[in-house]
Design an enzyme around this catalytic site. Structure first.
Site, short mmCIF file in Angstrom:
data_model
loop_
_atom_site.label_atom_id
_atom_site.label_comp_id
_atom_site.label_asym_id
_atom_site.label_seq_id
_atom_site.Cartn_x
_atom_site.Cartn_y
_atom_site.Cartn_z
N GLU A 151 0.79 -1.23 0.00
CA GLU A 151 0.00 0.00 0.00
C GLU A 151 0.82 1.29 0.00
O GLU A 151 0.80 2.07 0.96
CB GLU A 151 -0.97 -0.01 1.19
CG GLU A 151 -1.91 -1.20 1.16
CD GLU A 151 -3.06 -1.10 2.15
OE1 GLU A 151 -2.95 -0.32 3.11
OE2 GLU A 151 -4.07 -1.78 1.94
N GLU A 186 -5.54 -8.52 -0.06
CA GLU A 186 -6.29 -8.26 1.18
C GLU A 186 -7.74 -7.97 0.82
O GLU A 186 -8.03 -7.25 -0.13
CB GLU A 186 -5.76 -7.04 1.94
CG GLU A 186 -4.43 -7.26 2.61
CD GLU A 186 -3.93 -6.03 3.37
OE1 GLU A 186 -4.76 -5.22 3.86
OE2 GLU A 186 -2.71 -5.87 3.46
C1 FCB Z 1 -4.54 -2.44 5.22
C2 FCB Z 1 -3.22 -2.88 5.79
C3 FCB Z 1 -3.32 -3.98 6.81
C4 FCB Z 1 -4.52 -3.78 7.68
C5 FCB Z 1 -5.75 -3.64 6.86
C6 FCB Z 1 -7.03 -3.54 7.64
O1 FCB Z 1 -4.48 -1.10 4.90
O2 FCB Z 1 -2.37 -3.30 4.76
O3 FCB Z 1 -2.12 -4.03 7.52
O4 FCB Z 1 -4.32 -2.67 8.46
O5 FCB Z 1 -5.63 -2.51 6.04
#
Ligand code: FCB
Length: 474
Positions: free
Chosen positions: A171, A370
């Site tokens: 990110e 994610e």
């Molecule tokens: C993302 C992050 C992870 C966690 C999730 C909820 O931004 O990569 O570490 O915090 O969100």
């Protein structure tokens, strides 16, 4: 067994994700160095509930249990990160073999369990030694991109004979925004114009890391996990459409375009140039983004890692003392599905995002690195966690993935965030994102109903029909 009529390919990666600082604890073990999060969490008031990562889920010691959880659920992939400040305690210089030994054991155990590791190299736990002061250094310094490449070289030289999937950065936009623009994450710098420098160096770090991975890993698959937020206009007006496109540039295209070899998008470049001038940043983008940088950044991206949580609904707005960008994120209104953190739940935006990436970025393979939500369910009288809203969340999002695959996108895997409830950065331990409940007093893990539900899909490739007993999103 994946059934023949499944939308998902037989070799689909069904996984869960974590990161080192959020789960490991044992911050002093095996010669670990101080990370920027160790320092940042000591500042009063920066973390809800004053938590830090000193114990977390105790996974540095309980990692074998975590692998057992993956096995019990029935997953075949695990995305975790190697601790940057563990491996490079001094930021540069000699790699810490004890930390590498630790991850070496973990990789062997995963492979023995039939679980494919996907390793994130920077999930935010940069060595504090790379900071020059409270307000300088870290990703603001170009030399950090080189230090990162040294670290990547050390990790991939050690593990690259067994691990082929590497995620260099997690990110970049969130690092730039929360770490350097608004100061809510480590290192806690609030400097709007210079935040763009930090973001650029994160991307440059990816490009330099690619060189190290190429040298160490024979059949590598290299990606970056991007926080992608579809930006939708708040109304049909042309002004709101323009606002949404501007926001898309700031959040999404500024990273996607250079990583896929196209260089930075011109519209967002102009926007940053304007901001730097207005805020009297005292530099120009040409002095930071040097000739050749875009080539380095665009060198190689075998898959796009997608961290998808929700969308941004954008309306046109006037720039002013409290508004640097010409849009407002207004959020959706009305009675809509939300997680316990208030984030709108919109699975179909994931389908649309996957199709857009497939179309706009040369049909490049995609991995959902994610996806998840905060649902703060806790064990009930029967000691089980009946997290029906996470079940509905997973079902909705996996349906969206299945549809995107059927409509032509190449999606290689899905990693649920997260395997465990864990330390959620500035929000501390309140939000619970896990497939497994963690009792922080004892470290005990309890798989939630959603874990079993997800495991069934992972084993069969079939998404069950709606269960009338479960009210989606409560
Ligand atoms: C993302 C992050 C992870 C966690 C999730 C909820 O931004 O990569 O570490 O915090 O969100």
């Amino acid at each position: 067994m994946i059934q023949p009529n499944s939308a998902f390919p037989a070799d689909f990666l069904w996984g869960a994700a974590t990161s080192a600082y959020q789960i490991e604890g044992s911050r002093n073990a095996d010669g670990t160095g101080v990370s920027i999060w160790d320092v940042f969490t000591k500042r009063p008031g920066v973390v809800e509930g004053c938590g830090d990562g000193s114990l977390a889920c105790d996974s540095y010691r309980r990692w074998e249990e975590d692998i057992e959880l993956l096995q019990t659920i029935g997953l075949n992939a695990y995305r975790f990160s190697t601790g940057w400040s563990r491996v490079m305690p001094d930021g540069t210089g000699v790699a810490n073999q004890l930390a590498l030994d630790h991850y070496d054991r973990q990789v062997d155990a995963l492979l023995a369990a039939g679980i494919t590791p996907l390793i994130t190299l920077n999930h935010w736990d940069m060595p504090q030694a790379l900071m020059l002061s409270e307000t300088d250094g870290g990703w603001l310094a170009r030399s950090t991109a080189e230090a990162f490449a040294l670290y990547v070289d050390a990790v991939t030289a050690r593990l690259g004979d067994r691990v082929s999937r590497w995620i260099t950065q997690c990110e970049p936009w969130i690092v730039q925004l929360l770490g350097y623009q608004v100061g809510l994450h480590a290192p806690g710098i609030k400097d709007l114009p210079r935040s763009v420098i930090a973001g650029h160096h994160v991307l440059l770090g990816h490009g330099l890391a690619v060189e190290a991975i190429n040298a160490n890993v024979a059949a590598a698959q290299i990606g970056v996990a991007l926080s992608l937020f579809p930006c939708t206009p708040a109304s049909d007006s042309a002004a709101d459409a323009k606002a949404a496109w501007g926001s898309d540039g700031y959040v999404n295209r500024w990273y996607l375009d250079p990583l896929t070899g196209r260089g930075y998008p011109a519209d967002t470049w102009a926007l940053w140039a304007e901001i730097i001038e207005r805020e009297q940043g005292g530099f120009s983008l040409d002095e930071v983004i040097l000739p050749g940088d875009e080539e380095i950044i665009g060198r190689r991206l075998d898959f796009i890692g997608i961290n998808y949580y929700t969308r941004r609904v954008c309306a046109a707005a006037e720039v002013g003392p409290d508004r640097a960008f010409p849009w407002a994120v207004v959020g959706p209104s009305g009675d809509i599905a939300r997680s316990d953190e208030g984030w709108e739940i919109v699975p179909d935006q994931l389908r649309q995002l996957l199709l857009r990436l497939d179309r706009d970025y040369d049909h490049r393979p995609l991995i959902i690195t994610e996806n998840g939500g905060v649902f703060c369910d806790t064990p009930m009288h029967d000691r089980r966690v009946h997290d029906n809203r996470r079940i509905a969340f997973i079902r909705g999002h996996l349906r969206a993935v299945a549809e995107a695959i059927s409509q032509g996108a190449t999606v290689l895997g899905y990693m649920h965030w997260s395997l465990l409830d864990n330390f959620e950065w500035a929000l501390g331990y309140r939000p619970r994102f896990g497939l497994s409940y963690v009792d922080y007093a004892t470290g005990q893990r309890t798989l939630k109903d959603s874990a079993y539900f997800y495991g069934e899909i992972a084993r069969t490739g079939q998404i069950p029909a709606d269960d009338p007993a479960i009210v989606p999103y409560g």
